[in-house]
Scaffold this motif. Structure first.
Motif, PDB file in Angstrom:
ATOM      1  N   ILE A 100      19.374-150.802   7.548  1.00  0.00           N
ATOM      2  CA  ILE A 100      18.533-151.308   8.626  1.00  0.00           C
ATOM      3  C   ILE A 100      18.336-150.203   9.665  1.00  0.00           C
ATOM      4  O   ILE A 100      19.315-149.613  10.127  1.00  0.00           O
ATOM      5  N   ILE A 101      17.088-149.947  10.009  1.00  0.00           N
ATOM      6  CA  ILE A 101      16.761-148.983  11.064  1.00  0.00           C
ATOM      7  C   ILE A 101      15.878-149.698  12.078  1.00  0.00           C
ATOM      8  O   ILE A 101      14.953-150.420  11.703  1.00  0.00           O
ATOM      9  N   ARG A 102      16.172-149.502  13.352  1.00  0.00           N
ATOM     10  CA  ARG A 102      15.322-150.062  14.407  1.00  0.00           C
ATOM     11  C   ARG A 102      14.634-148.932  15.150  1.00  0.00           C
ATOM     12  O   ARG A 102      15.277-147.925  15.477  1.00  0.00           O
ATOM     13  N   THR A 103      13.370-149.128  15.435  1.00  0.00           N
ATOM     14  CA  THR A 103      12.659-148.144  16.235  1.00  0.00           C
ATOM     15  C   THR A 103      13.138-148.237  17.679  1.00  0.00           C
ATOM     16  O   THR A 103      13.718-149.253  18.092  1.00  0.00           O
ATOM     17  N   ASP A 104      12.878-147.187  18.441  1.00  0.00           N
ATOM     18  CA  ASP A 104      13.219-147.207  19.865  1.00  0.00           C
ATOM     19  C   ASP A 104      12.492-148.350  20.567  1.00  0.00           C
ATOM     20  O   ASP A 104      13.054-148.996  21.449  1.00  0.00           O
ATOM     21  N   LYS A 105      11.260-148.589  20.161  1.00  0.00           N
ATOM     22  CA  LYS A 105      10.469-149.661  20.762  1.00  0.00           C
ATOM     23  C   LYS A 105      11.134-151.022  20.525  1.00  0.00           C
ATOM     24  O   LYS A 105      11.244-151.838  21.440  1.00  0.00           O
ATOM     25  N   ALA A 106      11.586-151.269  19.312  1.00  0.00           N
ATOM     26  CA  ALA A 106      12.255-152.536  19.001  1.00  0.00           C
ATOM     27  C   ALA A 106      13.557-152.678  19.780  1.00  0.00           C
ATOM     28  O   ALA A 106      13.861-153.763  20.287  1.00  0.00           O
ATOM     29  N   ASP A 107      14.307-151.592  19.903  1.00  0.00           N
ATOM     30  CA  ASP A 107      15.551-151.627  20.692  1.00  0.00           C
ATOM     31  C   ASP A 107      15.257-151.966  22.149  1.00  0.00           C
ATOM     32  O   ASP A 107      15.961-152.769  22.761  1.00  0.00           O
ATOM     33  N   GLU A 108      14.216-151.349  22.704  1.00  0.00           N
ATOM     34  CA  GLU A 108      13.857-151.609  24.101  1.00  0.00           C
ATOM     35  C   GLU A 108      13.402-153.059  24.286  1.00  0.00           C
ATOM     36  O   GLU A 108      13.776-153.719  25.258  1.00  0.00           O
ATOM     37  N   GLN A 109      12.602-153.571  23.348  1.00  0.00           N
ATOM     38  CA  GLN A 109      12.153-154.956  23.431  1.00  0.00           C
ATOM     39  C   GLN A 109      13.336-155.921  23.372  1.00  0.00           C
ATOM     40  O   GLN A 109      13.381-156.898  24.127  1.00  0.00           O
ATOM     41  N   ALA A 141      22.363-161.275  13.710  1.00  0.00           N
ATOM     42  CA  ALA A 141      22.715-161.886  12.420  1.00  0.00           C
ATOM     43  C   ALA A 141      21.486-161.987  11.518  1.00  0.00           C
ATOM     44  O   ALA A 141      21.567-161.711  10.312  1.00  0.00           O
ATOM     45  N   ALA A 142      20.351-162.372  12.092  1.00  0.00           N
ATOM     46  CA  ALA A 142      19.115-162.470  11.303  1.00  0.00           C
ATOM     47  C   ALA A 142      18.701-161.103  10.765  1.00  0.00           C
ATOM     48  O   ALA A 142      18.326-160.966   9.598  1.00  0.00           O
ATOM     49  N   ILE A 143      18.807-160.077  11.621  1.00  0.00           N
ATOM     50  CA  ILE A 143      18.458-158.716  11.189  1.00  0.00           C
ATOM     51  C   ILE A 143      19.437-158.227  10.121  1.00  0.00           C
ATOM     52  O   ILE A 143      19.033-157.672   9.096  1.00  0.00           O
ATOM     53  N   ASN A 144      20.725-158.444  10.334  1.00  0.00           N
ATOM     54  CA  ASN A 144      21.723-157.989   9.365  1.00  0.00           C
ATOM     55  C   ASN A 144      21.581-158.681   8.015  1.00  0.00           C
ATOM     56  O   ASN A 144      21.928-158.111   6.979  1.00  0.00           O
ATOM     57  N   ASN A 145      21.064-159.889   8.008  1.00  0.00           N
ATOM     58  CA  ASN A 145      20.827-160.614   6.765  1.00  0.00           C
ATOM     59  C   ASN A 145      19.806-159.890   5.877  1.00  0.00           C
ATOM     60  O   ASN A 145      19.802-160.043   4.659  1.00  0.00           O
ATOM     61  N   LEU A 203       9.880-163.258  17.384  1.00  0.00           N
ATOM     62  CA  LEU A 203       9.426-162.768  16.087  1.00  0.00           C
ATOM     63  C   LEU A 203       9.911-161.335  15.909  1.00  0.00           C
ATOM     64  O   LEU A 203       9.762-160.512  16.817  1.00  0.00           O
ATOM     65  N   ILE A 204      10.479-161.067  14.739  1.00  0.00           N
ATOM     66  CA  ILE A 204      10.984-159.732  14.423  1.00  0.00           C
ATOM     67  C   ILE A 204      10.093-159.177  13.320  1.00  0.00           C
ATOM     68  O   ILE A 204      10.073-159.703  12.200  1.00  0.00           O
ATOM     69  N   PHE A 205       9.334-158.136  13.638  1.00  0.00           N
ATOM     70  CA  PHE A 205       8.410-157.532  12.674  1.00  0.00           C
ATOM     71  C   PHE A 205       9.070-156.328  12.026  1.00  0.00           C
ATOM     72  O   PHE A 205       9.631-155.469  12.716  1.00  0.00           O
ATOM     73  N   TYR A 206       8.969-156.281  10.700  1.00  0.00           N
ATOM     74  CA  TYR A 206       9.613-155.197   9.971  1.00  0.00           C
ATOM     75  C   TYR A 206       8.846-154.873   8.700  1.00  0.00           C
ATOM     76  O   TYR A 206       7.974-155.617   8.269  1.00  0.00           O
ATOM     77  N   LYS A 207       9.171-153.724   8.124  1.00  0.00           N
ATOM     78  CA  LYS A 207       8.629-153.312   6.829  1.00  0.00           C
ATOM     79  C   LYS A 207       9.802-152.955   5.922  1.00  0.00           C
ATOM     80  O   LYS A 207      10.860-152.537   6.393  1.00  0.00           O
ATOM     81  N   LYS A 215      13.457-146.232  -0.809  1.00  0.00           N
ATOM     82  CA  LYS A 215      14.551-145.682  -0.008  1.00  0.00           C
ATOM     83  C   LYS A 215      15.583-146.733   0.374  1.00  0.00           C
ATOM     84  O   LYS A 215      16.564-146.421   1.046  1.00  0.00           O
ATOM     85  N   ARG A 216      15.328-147.984  -0.035  1.00  0.00           N
ATOM     86  CA  ARG A 216      16.206-149.108   0.295  1.00  0.00           C
ATOM     87  C   ARG A 216      16.424-149.202   1.807  1.00  0.00           C
ATOM     88  O   ARG A 216      17.553-149.258   2.295  1.00  0.00           O
ATOM     89  N   LEU A 217      15.290-149.214   2.519  1.00  0.00           N
ATOM     90  CA  LEU A 217      15.290-149.281   3.972  1.00  0.00           C
ATOM     91  C   LEU A 217      14.545-150.509   4.457  1.00  0.00           C
ATOM     92  O   LEU A 217      13.546-150.914   3.858  1.00  0.00           O
ATOM     93  N   VAL A 218      15.022-151.070   5.553  1.00  0.00           N
ATOM     94  CA  VAL A 218      14.294-152.079   6.317  1.00  0.00           C
ATOM     95  C   VAL A 218      14.125-151.477   7.706  1.00  0.00           C
ATOM     96  O   VAL A 218      15.102-151.116   8.356  1.00  0.00           O
ATOM     97  N   ILE A 219      12.874-151.349   8.131  1.00  0.00           N
ATOM     98  CA  ILE A 219      12.577-150.746   9.426  1.00  0.00           C
ATOM     99  C   ILE A 219      12.068-151.833  10.363  1.00  0.00           C
ATOM    100  O   ILE A 219      11.044-152.461  10.097  1.00  0.00           O
ATOM    101  N   ILE A 220      12.806-152.055  11.450  1.00  0.00           N
ATOM    102  CA  ILE A 220      12.432-153.045  12.461  1.00  0.00           C
ATOM    103  C   ILE A 220      11.502-152.347  13.454  1.00  0.00           C
ATOM    104  O   ILE A 220      11.898-151.380  14.097  1.00  0.00           O
ATOM    105  N   TYR A 221      10.276-152.865  13.568  1.00  0.00           N
ATOM    106  CA  TYR A 221       9.281-152.244  14.437  1.00  0.00           C
ATOM    107  C   TYR A 221       9.132-152.934  15.785  1.00  0.00           C
ATOM    108  O   TYR A 221       8.796-152.285  16.772  1.00  0.00           O
ATOM    109  N   ALA A 222       9.309-154.240  15.821  1.00  0.00           N
ATOM    110  CA  ALA A 222       9.083-154.954  17.081  1.00  0.00           C
ATOM    111  C   ALA A 222       9.841-156.268  17.086  1.00  0.00           C
ATOM    112  O   ALA A 222      10.029-156.899  16.041  1.00  0.00           O
ATOM    113  N   ILE A 223      10.251-156.674  18.295  1.00  0.00           N
ATOM    114  CA  ILE A 223      10.884-157.976  18.519  1.00  0.00           C
ATOM    115  C   ILE A 223      10.170-158.562  19.736  1.00  0.00           C
ATOM    116  O   ILE A 223      10.315-158.049  20.846  1.00  0.00           O
TER     117      ILE A 223
END
Length: 103
Positions: free
Chosen positions: A5-14, A41-45, A75-79, A84-92
């Protein structure tokens, strides 16, 4: 094998803004931290179930490959990058707001 799981700076700030708002609005740090735990917990899932989010209702977001998790009113938006077996969190974001331009 789990996805990373990777979160963008924008998602962390939100997320920070959401938790600060809840703490201030409710007058309780415990309420804010409990809500943070729900979101985390939802993100870690997503490590085990990366496709568990819904397809967004806006076609522009669907075409860009976003998925969305719903946690109460947020709402948590991700791709997902399967190679690469990655989940990228873009916005919350608050689902009650117009969010197309917030991502």
């Amino acid at each position: 094998m789990k996805y990373k799981i990777i979160r963008t700076d924008k998602a962390d700030e939100q997320l920070r803004e959401i938790i600060f708002y809840i703490a201030e609005d409710s007058g309780s740090i415990d309420i804010a931290l409990n809500y943070l735990d729900k979101i985390e917990a939802a993100i870690n899932n997503l490590e085990d179930f990366p496709m568990s989010g819904n397809v967004p209702r806006y076609s522009i977001l669907r075409k860009q490959g976003y998925r969305v998790l719903i946690v109460e009113r947020h709402l948590i938006f991700y791709k997902v990058d399967d190679d690469k077996r990655l989940v990228i969190i873009y916005a919350i974001v608050d689902g009650r707001r117009e969010y197309r331009n917030l991502i």
